[in-house]
Design an enzyme around this catalytic site. Structure first.
Site, PDB file in Angstrom:
ATOM      1  N   VAL A 305       0.844  -1.199   0.000  1.00  0.00           N
ATOM      2  CA  VAL A 305       0.000   0.000   0.000  1.00  0.00           C
ATOM      3  C   VAL A 305       0.876   1.246   0.000  1.00  0.00           C
ATOM      4  O   VAL A 305       2.084   1.181   0.237  1.00  0.00           O
ATOM      5  CB  VAL A 305      -0.960   0.009   1.218  1.00  0.00           C
ATOM      6  N   THR A 347       7.627   0.831   0.473  1.00  0.00           N
ATOM      7  CA  THR A 347       8.854   1.444   1.004  1.00  0.00           C
ATOM      8  C   THR A 347       8.514   2.006   2.384  1.00  0.00           C
ATOM      9  O   THR A 347       7.593   2.814   2.513  1.00  0.00           O
ATOM     10  CB  THR A 347       9.313   2.575   0.075  1.00  0.00           C
ATOM     11  N   GLU A 376      10.783  -2.887  -3.336  1.00  0.00           N
ATOM     12  CA  GLU A 376      10.643  -2.961  -4.792  1.00  0.00           C
ATOM     13  C   GLU A 376      11.461  -1.837  -5.426  1.00  0.00           C
ATOM     14  O   GLU A 376      11.401  -0.710  -4.992  1.00  0.00           O
ATOM     15  CB  GLU A 376       9.159  -2.835  -5.162  1.00  0.00           C
ATOM     16  N   ASN A 439      17.060   5.220  -3.245  1.00  0.00           N
ATOM     17  CA  ASN A 439      16.325   6.353  -3.814  1.00  0.00           C
ATOM     18  C   ASN A 439      17.000   7.679  -3.481  1.00  0.00           C
ATOM     19  O   ASN A 439      17.036   8.593  -4.313  1.00  0.00           O
ATOM     20  CB  ASN A 439      14.877   6.351  -3.326  1.00  0.00           C
ATOM     21  N   ARG A 475      33.714   5.006 -12.790  1.00  0.00           N
ATOM     22  CA  ARG A 475      33.450   5.113 -11.338  1.00  0.00           C
ATOM     23  C   ARG A 475      32.247   6.000 -11.078  1.00  0.00           C
ATOM     24  O   ARG A 475      31.594   5.904 -10.061  1.00  0.00           O
ATOM     25  CB  ARG A 475      34.672   5.689 -10.610  1.00  0.00           C
ATOM     26  N   CYS A 491       8.012   8.809  -5.447  1.00  0.00           N
ATOM     27  CA  CYS A 491       8.987   8.056  -4.646  1.00  0.00           C
ATOM     28  C   CYS A 491      10.209   8.838  -4.176  1.00  0.00           C
ATOM     29  O   CYS A 491      10.496   8.879  -2.983  1.00  0.00           O
ATOM     30  CB  CYS A 491       9.447   6.833  -5.432  1.00  0.00           C
TER      31      CYS A 491
HETATM   32  N1  NAD Z   1       5.144   3.563  -7.752  1.00  0.00           N
HETATM   33  C1  NAD Z   1       6.274   2.941  -7.892  1.00  0.00           C
HETATM   34  O1  NAD Z   1       6.835   2.935  -8.966  1.00  0.00           O
HETATM   35  C2  NAD Z   1       6.915   2.252  -6.713  1.00  0.00           C
HETATM   36  C3  NAD Z   1       8.072   1.523  -6.913  1.00  0.00           C
HETATM   37  C4  NAD Z   1       8.672   0.883  -5.847  1.00  0.00           C
HETATM   38  C5  NAD Z   1       8.116   0.960  -4.579  1.00  0.00           C
HETATM   39  N2  NAD Z   1       6.999   1.682  -4.394  1.00  0.00           N
HETATM   40  C6  NAD Z   1       6.419   1.725  -3.044  1.00  0.00           C
HETATM   41  O2  NAD Z   1       5.285   0.862  -3.048  1.00  0.00           O
HETATM   42  C7  NAD Z   1       4.266   1.381  -2.190  1.00  0.00           C
HETATM   43  C8  NAD Z   1       2.997   1.545  -2.992  1.00  0.00           C
HETATM   44  O3  NAD Z   1       3.221   2.520  -3.970  1.00  0.00           O
HETATM   45  P1  NAD Z   1       2.264   2.670  -5.231  1.00  0.00           P
HETATM   46  O4  NAD Z   1       2.928   3.601  -6.130  1.00  0.00           O
HETATM   47  O5  NAD Z   1       1.893   1.326  -5.726  1.00  0.00           O
HETATM   48  O6  NAD Z   1       1.000   3.356  -4.543  1.00  0.00           O
HETATM   49  P2  NAD Z   1      -0.458   3.454  -5.172  1.00  0.00           P
HETATM   50  O7  NAD Z   1      -1.099   4.607  -4.503  1.00  0.00           O
HETATM   51  O8  NAD Z   1      -0.387   3.417  -6.647  1.00  0.00           O
HETATM   52  O9  NAD Z   1      -1.143   2.113  -4.695  1.00  0.00           O
HETATM   53  C9  NAD Z   1      -1.425   1.852  -3.367  1.00  0.00           C
HETATM   54  C10 NAD Z   1      -2.701   1.019  -3.339  1.00  0.00           C
HETATM   55  O10 NAD Z   1      -2.915   0.598  -2.011  1.00  0.00           O
HETATM   56  C11 NAD Z   1      -4.330   0.627  -1.806  1.00  0.00           C
HETATM   57  N3  NAD Z   1      -4.618   0.676  -0.358  1.00  0.00           N
HETATM   58  C12 NAD Z   1      -4.378   1.683   0.499  1.00  0.00           C
HETATM   59  N4  NAD Z   1      -4.788   1.332   1.723  1.00  0.00           N
HETATM   60  C13 NAD Z   1      -5.305   0.090   1.638  1.00  0.00           C
HETATM   61  C14 NAD Z   1      -5.885  -0.816   2.572  1.00  0.00           C
HETATM   62  N5  NAD Z   1      -6.009  -0.487   3.851  1.00  0.00           N
HETATM   63  N6  NAD Z   1      -6.287  -2.017   2.120  1.00  0.00           N
HETATM   64  C15 NAD Z   1      -6.151  -2.363   0.827  1.00  0.00           C
HETATM   65  N7  NAD Z   1      -5.611  -1.546  -0.089  1.00  0.00           N
HETATM   66  C16 NAD Z   1      -5.183  -0.341   0.305  1.00  0.00           C
HETATM   67  C17 NAD Z   1      -4.791   1.866  -2.523  1.00  0.00           C
HETATM   68  O11 NAD Z   1      -6.164   1.830  -2.811  1.00  0.00           O
HETATM   69  C18 NAD Z   1      -3.929   1.810  -3.779  1.00  0.00           C
HETATM   70  O12 NAD Z   1      -4.576   1.151  -4.834  1.00  0.00           O
HETATM   71  C19 NAD Z   1       4.816   2.692  -1.633  1.00  0.00           C
HETATM   72  O13 NAD Z   1       5.407   2.420  -0.387  1.00  0.00           O
HETATM   73  C20 NAD Z   1       5.884   3.076  -2.627  1.00  0.00           C
HETATM   74  O14 NAD Z   1       6.895   3.859  -2.044  1.00  0.00           O
HETATM   75  C21 NAD Z   1       6.358   2.318  -5.428  1.00  0.00           C
HETATM   76  O1  UPG Z   2      18.711  11.431 -14.936  1.00  0.00           O
HETATM   77  C1  UPG Z   2      17.555  11.594 -14.514  1.00  0.00           C
HETATM   78  C2  UPG Z   2      16.716  10.535 -14.154  1.00  0.00           C
HETATM   79  C3  UPG Z   2      15.443  10.813 -13.683  1.00  0.00           C
HETATM   80  N1  UPG Z   2      15.016  12.096 -13.581  1.00  0.00           N
HETATM   81  C4  UPG Z   2      13.678  12.393 -13.044  1.00  0.00           C
HETATM   82  O2  UPG Z   2      13.563  11.742 -11.804  1.00  0.00           O
HETATM   83  C5  UPG Z   2      12.224  11.385 -11.555  1.00  0.00           C
HETATM   84  C6  UPG Z   2      12.140   9.948 -11.119  1.00  0.00           C
HETATM   85  O3  UPG Z   2      12.523   9.094 -12.192  1.00  0.00           O
HETATM   86  P1  UPG Z   2      12.758   7.541 -11.981  1.00  0.00           P
HETATM   87  O4  UPG Z   2      13.627   7.351 -10.804  1.00  0.00           O
HETATM   88  O5  UPG Z   2      13.215   6.982 -13.251  1.00  0.00           O
HETATM   89  O6  UPG Z   2      11.281   7.028 -11.719  1.00  0.00           O
HETATM   90  P2  UPG Z   2      10.550   6.484 -10.388  1.00  0.00           P
HETATM   91  O7  UPG Z   2       9.401   5.698 -10.858  1.00  0.00           O
HETATM   92  O8  UPG Z   2      10.327   7.605  -9.456  1.00  0.00           O
HETATM   93  O9  UPG Z   2      11.577   5.425  -9.776  1.00  0.00           O
HETATM   94  C7  UPG Z   2      12.313   5.675  -8.584  1.00  0.00           C
HETATM   95  O10 UPG Z   2      11.504   5.431  -7.468  1.00  0.00           O
HETATM   96  C8  UPG Z   2      10.988   4.079  -7.401  1.00  0.00           C
HETATM   97  C9  UPG Z   2      10.061   4.013  -6.205  1.00  0.00           C
HETATM   98  O11 UPG Z   2      10.747   3.885  -5.007  1.00  0.00           O
HETATM   99  C10 UPG Z   2      12.169   3.140  -7.283  1.00  0.00           C
HETATM  100  O12 UPG Z   2      11.691   1.816  -7.176  1.00  0.00           O
HETATM  101  C11 UPG Z   2      13.046   3.289  -8.526  1.00  0.00           C
HETATM  102  O13 UPG Z   2      14.175   2.429  -8.424  1.00  0.00           O
HETATM  103  C12 UPG Z   2      13.505   4.742  -8.613  1.00  0.00           C
HETATM  104  O14 UPG Z   2      14.241   4.956  -9.809  1.00  0.00           O
HETATM  105  C13 UPG Z   2      11.448  11.685 -12.837  1.00  0.00           C
HETATM  106  O15 UPG Z   2      10.775  12.894 -12.661  1.00  0.00           O
HETATM  107  C14 UPG Z   2      12.537  11.819 -13.880  1.00  0.00           C
HETATM  108  O16 UPG Z   2      12.178  12.726 -14.892  1.00  0.00           O
HETATM  109  C15 UPG Z   2      15.836  13.145 -13.927  1.00  0.00           C
HETATM  110  O17 UPG Z   2      15.463  14.319 -13.835  1.00  0.00           O
HETATM  111  N2  UPG Z   2      17.085  12.850 -14.389  1.00  0.00           N
END
Ligand code: NAD
Ligand code: UPG
Length: 768
Positions: A305, A347, A376, A439, A475, A491
């Protein structure tokens, strides 16, 4: 059977250990793999049960070592070993009773034995067959399969009565933890009755039943096996993750639940709630379900969530809002079955596992559970690709034996498609912290390069040249060094802030200040950009039309959280522009309209919206009669040069390359996916060329989602044949002085000059 060949080819005489996967030796028997896997699951279940409940299970002192062993306990591998001094206890080979169709192996058959003994070498066979009873006698556990339909099926066949655990005087089924059903097995373990009616798993007799040192039993090696996963949270992280896990593990039931019914309804429809390239093709297995029931049935629960930044109260503006997370833990506590594995996929702050443990202990002190951290790392826009080809899978667990076993069980789930070397296990706090640090370091690189872009703009150095020069040092590397209007999305910012809050709450003020500066720099970059736009427009927007290209926080996603455009629009609206036009190729215009309404809702006395923001579904309409265009998302479609092909991860099949012929007859899901992609990209093929997807549900009459969609996400109208926008056409209809502000470095300014468009880019000196 295929295993003959393997045995003959690979068994070394020097005791050297070899391994091969099930799949390697399965192909000669149709359906073999599935049967094998399912029955092995049953056996593992029984062993798990034994490990967890039978504290007094006997362990024999081995008097003799067998010549060869098959070890079926190690995840994906069957090991054929010539035991040396390191092997003291073992699980005896699978054994089958029944009508054998293999002359030489009547009553000693099935895969494991067939590997153990070279079947067509009469010398070996007669010598080994005589020793079989000795092997079983000395084995710590013998797995037997009785009443088989044929010698081929044996333990490969799933039976409803499953596997039972047997040891002297007691027979315990996995569902009777106390081991309270008695059965005379004294002789059974040694002389397996031909007429017994089920598969069983037998612990051997021992003279001293009470000294049953658990250390004799290879408990640490025996893993729990996950068969039912519930993922709570069907969002941008949970949805794709659960779908890929399900896709790669057909034997595991994966259920995704969410409190947002609309989200689930859309997952079960043609209209997925989020746009991610490739998601439609893996999501077919995800299902919805009733939360309580799904939790109760699962032996592993992912919590996925949202964990945003807290807006009010203690730690507002930095601490993580754990409200949704905590409520899910309480829900799990109410419904979880015993021996549940709870996995932090969201997270979360470091030490969250403690919070879960405390809540569970308060609600369900009776339940034995393990908590894992499995952050994730997928990024929006590349979620499916990142999940299919991850750099690493991180699993944090407690360092107890049971914790490591739980981590092993989760590792097994990933090992279906991720090489073991990429599965990293750590202690649970390291895992939780690593996600925040990853991050924070990505954000830090972006802020670092953005700070340099300000120097470039003031000096005449060009940011792209500086980045290329600096990034070619291995590096340093060239990733995450793209200057722009700063990082947005749900994020990076929140996770840096979470790290800041963690440091501050640990009284590490300087550490907190250091990381907070990453955010300060990011805000500063966006404000500098807005000021530049205003300066170039003579600090006057009255009657002017400004067009924003891009509303999502990055390309290839429909995610608009922390939209960079929205922030700049807010600033520009104060200048009373004639019109702010918005277009995004990946986001539904209705969603953008809704977001804008939420942000700016102000109505005059007759109820008319007073903010002059229009959302377009056609890029040329959006840009028509514009005084200035602002690019806020790095969409390839907006480039005025051919998009650079992204390098494919190693060992991957590109979409236009036919992955055939395959090296093996039993295809992995990855290979099937590659073939699917290839066939789909061929102009003659259908959407589902391999005919293996479930039929997409058809929409109900008056489907609300169908009505909502004007242009499907990712299918913006008006792009040219190569998918790129026609800048000639846009330039022709713009108002002079035809300004373009490139906030994402996607435009080649020189080429635009020829069209009469003046480009202002981040990290380059401006013309105005
Ligand atoms: N968005 C990404 O790319 C990404 C990547 C890696 C990690 N994360 C992490 O994963 C987590 C979720 O992020 P997200 O982007 O998927 O969020 P999101 O808002 O897209 O999805 C969260 C979901 O959880 C549901 N939810 C909330 N409370 C609930 C409950 N009590 N019971 C059942 N469902 C419930 C919401 O309705 C929603 O659909 C966060 O901690 C985020 O930091 C997100
Ligand atoms: O060189 C770069 C790379 C990215 N961005 C910006 O940075 C933001 C985030 O980009 P990106 O990190 O690619 O997307 P996220 O979906 O936010 O992914 C980050 O956040 C996720 C949620 O935690 C992690 O899982 C991923 O590993 C991490 O990259 C965006 O606005 C991009 O436009 C820049 O400005 N310059």
């Amino acid at each position: 059977m295929g295993c003959h060949a393997i045995k003959q080819e690979r068994v070394p005489d020097d005791g050297y250990q070899i391994q091969w996967t099930f799949r390697d030796y399965a192909p000669s028997f149709p359906g073999f793999l599935a049967m094998w896997t399912s029955n092995i699951d049953g056996i593992r279940n029984a062993l798990d049960s034994c490990v967890d409940y039978h504290q007094t299970c006997p362990g024999p002192e081995l008097k003799a070592s067998p010549l060869r062993l098959i070890d079926v306990m190690d995840g994906n591998f069957i090991k054929l070993e010539k035991p040396g001094s390191k092997i003291h206890v073992y699980t005896a080979p699978i054994f089958c009773w029944g009508e054998s169709k293999i002359d030489k192996t009547t009553r000693i058959n099935v895969e494991a034995n067939a590997i153990c003994v070279v079947q067509d070498c009469i010398k070996e066979w007669s010598s080994e067959a005589q020793k079989m009873m000795k092997y079983y006698h000395h084995a710590r556990v013998t797995i037997v399969s009785i009443e088989s339909d044929s010698a081929y099926c044996g333990c490969s066949q799933r039976r409803s009565t499953v596997v039972r655990t047997v040891y002297p005087n007691k027979m315990v089924s996995p569902d009777s933890p106390a081991g309270d059903r008695y059965w005379n097995t004294m002789s059974t373990a040694r002389t397996i009755p031909k007429d017994h009616s089920s598969s069983s798993l037998s612990h051997h007799d021992t003279s001293d039943h009470t000294q049953l040192a658990s250390s004799h039993f290879p408990r640490a090696e025996i893993r729990r096996h996950v068969r039912n996963i519930c993922c709570i949270g069907a969002g941008h992280a949970g949805g794709p993750t659960a779908a890929v896990i399900a896709y790669q593990n057909p034997h595991i039931r994966v259920t995704v639940v969410d409190s947002d019914a609309a989200r689930i309804r859309r997952y079960n429809s043609r209209h997925l709630p989020i746009f991610e390239p490739g998601l439609r093709h893996v999501v077919r297995i995800a299902r919805d379900g009733e939360v309580a029931k799904c939790i109760a049935e699962a032996n592993l629960v992912f919590i996925a969530v949202d964990t945003p930044t807290k807006l009010t109260g203690v730690g507002a503006g930095a601490a993580t809002d754990m409200a949704a997370f905590e409520s899910v833990v309480v829900e799990i506590a109410q419904h979880a079955r015993d021996r549940i594995i709870i996995v932090e996929k969201s997270t979360v702050p470091c030490k969250t596992a403690e919070l879960i443990g405390n809540i569970m202990a308060a609600h369900r002190p009776d339940v034995h559970l393990e908590i894992l951290s499995n952050p994730e790392f997928l990024a929006a826009g590349t979620a499916v690709k990142d999940l299919l080809y991850p750099d690493r899978i991180l699993i944090g667990s407690s360092t107890t034996r049971s914790g490591r076993r739980a981590a092993g069980a989760l590792a097994d789930v990933y090992a279906s498609w991720v090489p073991r070397a990429r599965i990293i296990t750590t202690n649970i706090w390291s895992s939780e912290l690593s996600k925040l640090v990853a991050n924070a370091m990505l954000a830090q690189r972006i802020s670092s390069i953005n700070s340099i872009s300000a120097i470039c703009e003031a000096t005449g150095a060009e940011i792209d040249e500086v980045t290329a020069a600096v990034g070619s040092d291995p590096r340093i590397g060239d990733k995450f060094l793209k200057a722009g209007i700063g990082f947005r999305g749900s994020c990076l910012k929140k996770d840096v802030l979470s790290l800041v809050y963690l440091a501050e709450s640990l009284a590490l003020r300087e550490v907190g200040d250091y990381w907070r500066q990453v955010i300060t720099m990011n805000e500063n970059q966006r404000e500098r950009f807005s000021r530049r736009v205003m300066r170039c427009l003579n600090d006057n927007l009255v009657s002017k039309k400004i067009t924003f290209l891009g509303f999502t926080f990055k390309a290839n996603t429909s995610d608009t959280r922390e939209s960079p455009a929205l922030h700049i629009i807010k600033t520009l609206l104060d200048e009373k522009p004639g019109e702010i036009a918005v277009f995004d190729p990946y986001c539904n215009p209705a969603v953008i309209r809704h977001e804008i309404e939420m942000a700016f809702r102000k109505q005059d006395a007759v109820g008319k919206d007073r903010y002059p923001v229009e959302v377009y579904s056609n890029i040329y309409e959006a840009c028509r009669a514009s005084n200035a265009i602002i690019i806020t998302t790095e969409c390839d479609e907006l480039r005025n040069t051919r998009p650079q092909a992204l390098p494919l991860p190693k060992c991957k099949t590109s979409e236009d390359t036919d992955p055939r012929p395959f090296a093996r007859r039993e295809l992995t899901e990855m290979e099937i996916l590659a073939l699917h992609r290839f066939l789909r990209s061929s102009p003659l093929s259908s959407e589902d060329p391999l005919q293996r997807y479930e039929e997409e549900p058809s929409c109900i009459e008056d489907c609300p989602e169908c009505k909502l969609i004007e242009t499907g996400p990712g299918s913006a109208s008006g792009f040219g044949a190569e998918g790129n926008v026609d800048w000639h056409r846009i330039a022709y209809h713009m108002k002079k002085p035809k300004l373009l502000f490139d906030g994402k470095g996607v435009i080649d300014p020189e080429k635009m000059t020829a069209l009469g468009i003046n480009v202002e880019s981040i990290g380059r000196q401006g013309r105005h």
